[in-house]
Design an enzyme around this catalytic site. Structure first.
Site, mmCIF file in Angstrom:
data_model
loop_
_atom_site.group_PDB
_atom_site.id
_atom_site.type_symbol
_atom_site.label_atom_id
_atom_site.label_comp_id
_atom_site.label_asym_id
_atom_site.label_seq_id
_atom_site.Cartn_x
_atom_site.Cartn_y
_atom_site.Cartn_z
ATOM 1 N N ASP A 1 -4.216 -4.062 0.899
ATOM 2 C CA ASP A 1 -3.455 -4.859 -0.068
ATOM 3 C C ASP A 1 -4.116 -6.210 -0.374
ATOM 4 O O ASP A 1 -3.620 -6.963 -1.220
ATOM 5 C CB ASP A 1 -2.029 -5.097 0.442
ATOM 6 C CG ASP A 1 -1.215 -3.804 0.445
ATOM 7 O OD1 ASP A 1 -1.534 -2.892 -0.346
ATOM 8 O OD2 ASP A 1 -0.272 -3.704 1.254
ATOM 9 N N ARG B 1 0.231 -8.868 -6.912
ATOM 10 C CA ARG B 1 -0.888 -9.422 -6.131
ATOM 11 C C ARG B 1 -2.022 -9.899 -7.046
ATOM 12 O O ARG B 1 -2.750 -10.820 -6.698
ATOM 13 C CB ARG B 1 -1.400 -8.406 -5.124
ATOM 14 C CG ARG B 1 -0.323 -7.983 -4.119
ATOM 15 C CD ARG B 1 -0.912 -7.408 -2.849
ATOM 16 N NE ARG B 1 0.058 -6.607 -2.122
ATOM 17 C CZ ARG B 1 1.080 -7.090 -1.402
ATOM 18 N NH1 ARG B 1 1.255 -8.389 -1.308
ATOM 19 N NH2 ARG B 1 1.923 -6.276 -0.788
ATOM 20 N N LYS C 1 -2.935 1.614 -7.092
ATOM 21 C CA LYS C 1 -1.916 0.676 -6.590
ATOM 22 C C LYS C 1 -1.006 0.242 -7.753
ATOM 23 O O LYS C 1 -0.947 0.928 -8.760
ATOM 24 C CB LYS C 1 -2.607 -0.513 -5.916
ATOM 25 C CG LYS C 1 -3.345 -0.123 -4.628
ATOM 26 C CD LYS C 1 -2.367 0.341 -3.570
ATOM 27 C CE LYS C 1 -3.083 0.763 -2.292
ATOM 28 N NZ LYS C 1 -2.150 1.371 -1.330
ATOM 29 N N SER D 1 -3.292 6.688 4.150
ATOM 30 C CA SER D 1 -2.061 6.167 3.555
ATOM 31 C C SER D 1 -0.909 6.163 4.552
ATOM 32 O O SER D 1 -0.475 7.221 5.018
ATOM 33 C CB SER D 1 -1.673 6.990 2.326
ATOM 34 O OG SER D 1 -0.352 6.673 1.944
ATOM 35 N N SER E 1 6.626 -4.096 4.167
ATOM 36 C CA SER E 1 6.594 -2.760 4.794
ATOM 37 C C SER E 1 7.669 -2.638 5.863
ATOM 38 O O SER E 1 8.365 -1.625 5.965
ATOM 39 C CB SER E 1 5.236 -2.521 5.459
ATOM 40 O OG SER E 1 4.219 -2.457 4.513
ATOM 41 N N ARG F 1 -6.416 -1.862 -9.414
ATOM 42 C CA ARG F 1 -6.785 -3.219 -8.984
ATOM 43 C C ARG F 1 -8.284 -3.502 -9.100
ATOM 44 O O ARG F 1 -8.671 -4.676 -9.179
ATOM 45 C CB ARG F 1 -6.291 -3.478 -7.556
ATOM 46 C CG ARG F 1 -4.779 -3.682 -7.550
ATOM 47 C CD ARG F 1 -4.211 -3.998 -6.198
ATOM 48 N NE ARG F 1 -2.820 -4.398 -6.360
ATOM 49 C CZ ARG F 1 -1.915 -4.391 -5.386
ATOM 50 N NH1 ARG F 1 -2.262 -4.004 -4.158
ATOM 51 N NH2 ARG F 1 -0.677 -4.788 -5.617
ATOM 52 N N ARG G 1 11.365 -0.281 6.029
ATOM 53 C CA ARG G 1 11.617 0.645 7.140
ATOM 54 C C ARG G 1 12.854 0.238 7.932
ATOM 55 O O ARG G 1 13.587 1.102 8.438
ATOM 56 C CB ARG G 1 10.384 0.708 8.040
ATOM 57 C CG ARG G 1 9.215 1.454 7.371
ATOM 58 C CD ARG G 1 7.904 1.087 8.011
ATOM 59 N NE ARG G 1 6.780 1.913 7.573
ATOM 60 C CZ ARG G 1 6.066 1.721 6.454
ATOM 61 N NH1 ARG G 1 6.383 0.728 5.628
ATOM 62 N NH2 ARG G 1 5.050 2.506 6.161
#
Ligand code: S3P
Length: 436
Positions: free
Chosen positions: A319, A391, A346, A171, A26, A350, A30
């Site tokens: 996550d 993941r 996702k 979110s 993340s 998931r 950014r």
């Protein structure tokens, strides 16, 4: 995306030693975005060399931002200023990255030129209406495929205006898309969240000198300022650390130290859940770096028991559910997950991917619309499909560590989107995974 890759993981361990997992995904996205839009040269350290964040770096390079790679994990970004991006030669490919596409949609809505955002098969099936609607309310013109799916055509040259918005879903991607559009908007942009989400965008905007007011669940800024280049040190990704945290908790005799992990409270819900299950995790050497909290995490084996995962933790561990499913399957008693319907949209669904995979390993799981009930105990051997979800793949590699026999995990190549080097780092610390 790389060629198809299958793994087989077997009982092994203990999980011991000291290691540092790669940089936060993340924060890496950014850092490239804000450094690219800043005035001056920013140095980024700890950048995630994963496919998702490399796609974001390539997107900025295609819009005229010169990005040097002095060494792996470092980037020197020559920012072009808020209005300095150039028209890319073709569509921007975000690969597998929802964060890349949703944040770019906000940022590109304020440009003078049109762009097309495309992604892989998984990203092309993910909902974009959640960003398109508020961005349209700010004046953006964005076309999507029927149902609000990528590719997105983002028209430039629009006069953007500020918006006060309370998203329906918790979110950080939606919040961040709105904030990035807000940089180009007239007036004030404010996002109010019922469940606070990760606050990296607001923290990093402040670090790049943009006036921004924020507290958990609320962030507010005005358009018309500038971003000044700054250096960014990216913490190790808690979500990558999570696989090792659960592995060391589950395997008897384990004692593992994970260095310099980002422990922003909006990310560490898994620690609270695992501690409720009986895990032995201590935070050592707490410190701050660039406005982010870091710590070394020491994990020792401890028997885990099932819990009702509090819904209040869901956003802070969004996550980490794939690996929590595995912890729950190996724990004594039952674990109930609820209030987590976001997991269905996702990189894969998931809830379905984990329920199907655990069932294939003989675990009793009942799937619900917003979660699952998992009856813990023993994990058997078998073959599961990671469904191209990084993941899910790493979670089942951890399941193999404590299974009664080999766990074959199909379609693991996408692990490279978030955690390049997982295979070697895992085997070096006591896992037994082989490519098949
Ligand atoms: C992210 C936000 C979360 C998370 C994703 C990264 C971000 O997505 O699942 O891996 O960097 O803002 P949502 O905002 O869709 O919950």
């Amino acid at each position: 995306m790389s060629a198809r890759l299958d793994w087989a993981s077997t009982r092994a361990g203990p999980i011991r030693g000291e290691l540092r997992v790669p940089g936060d995904k993340s924060v890496s996205h950014r850092a490239i975005m804000l450094a690219g839009l800043a005035e001056g040269v920013s140095e980024i350290e700890g950048f995630l060399e994963g496919e998702d964040t490399l796609a974001t770096a390539a997107a900025f390079a295609s819009m005229g931002v010169h990005i040097e790679t002095p060494s792996p994990g470092r980037r020197r970004v020559h920012g072009v200023g808020l209005h300095g991006l150039a028209v890319p030669a073709g569509p921007i490919d975000c690969g597998n990255a929802g964060t890349g596409m949703r944040l770019l949609a906000g940022l590109l809505a304020g440009q003078a030129f049109d762009t097309t955002l495309i992604g892989d098969a998984s990203l092309s099936a993910r909902p974009m209406g959640r960003v398109i609607e508020p961005l349209r309310a700010m004046g953006a013109s964005i076309e999507a495929q029927p149902g609000g799916f990528p590719p997105l055509l983002v028209h430039g040259g629009r006069a953007m205006r500020g918006l006060v918005h309370a998203p329906q879903v918790a979110s950080a991607q939606v919040k961040s898309a709105i904030l990035l559009a807000g940089l180009y908007a007239r007036g004030t942009t404010e996002v109010r969240e019922a469940h606070p989400t990760r606050d990296y965008s607001e923290r990093m905007l402040a670090a790049f000198g943009w006036p921004v007011e924020f507290s958990p669940g609320r962030v507010r800024l005005e358009g018309g300022h500038r971003l000044d280049a700054t250096d960014v040190v990216i913490p190790a990704d808690f979500s990558s650390a999570a696989f090792f945290i659960v592995a060391a908790s589950l395997v008897p005799g384990s004692d593992l130290l994970l260095r310099s992990v980002g422990v922003n409270p909006r990310r560490t819900g898994l620690l609270a859940a695992l501690r409720m299950m009986g895990a032995d995790i201590t935070e050592q050497n707490p410190h701050e770096q660039g406005g982010e909290r870091l710590a070394d995490l020491r994990i020792r084996h401890a028997p885990l028991h099932g819990i009702d995962v509090p819904q209040a933790l869901v956003a802070d561990m969004i996550d980490e559910f794939p690996i929590l499913f595995v912890a729950a399957a190996a724990a004594s008693g039952s674990t109930r997950i609820s209030g987590a319907s976001e997991l269905r949209v996702k990189e894969s669904d998931r809830i379905a991917s984990m329920a199907r995979g655990l069932a294939a390993l003989g675990v009793e799981v009942s799937e619900q619309a917003d979660g699952a009930l998992i009856r813990g105990g023993t994990i058997g051997s078998g073959r599961i499909e990671a469904a191209g979800d990084h993941r899910v793949a790493m979670s089942f590699a951890v399941a193999g560590l404590v299974a009664d026999g080999e766990v074959e995990v199909g379609d693991c190549a996408n692990v490279a989107t978030s955690f390049p080097g997982f295979f070697d780092l895992a085997n070096g610390s006591g896992f037994s995974i082989r490519a098949v």
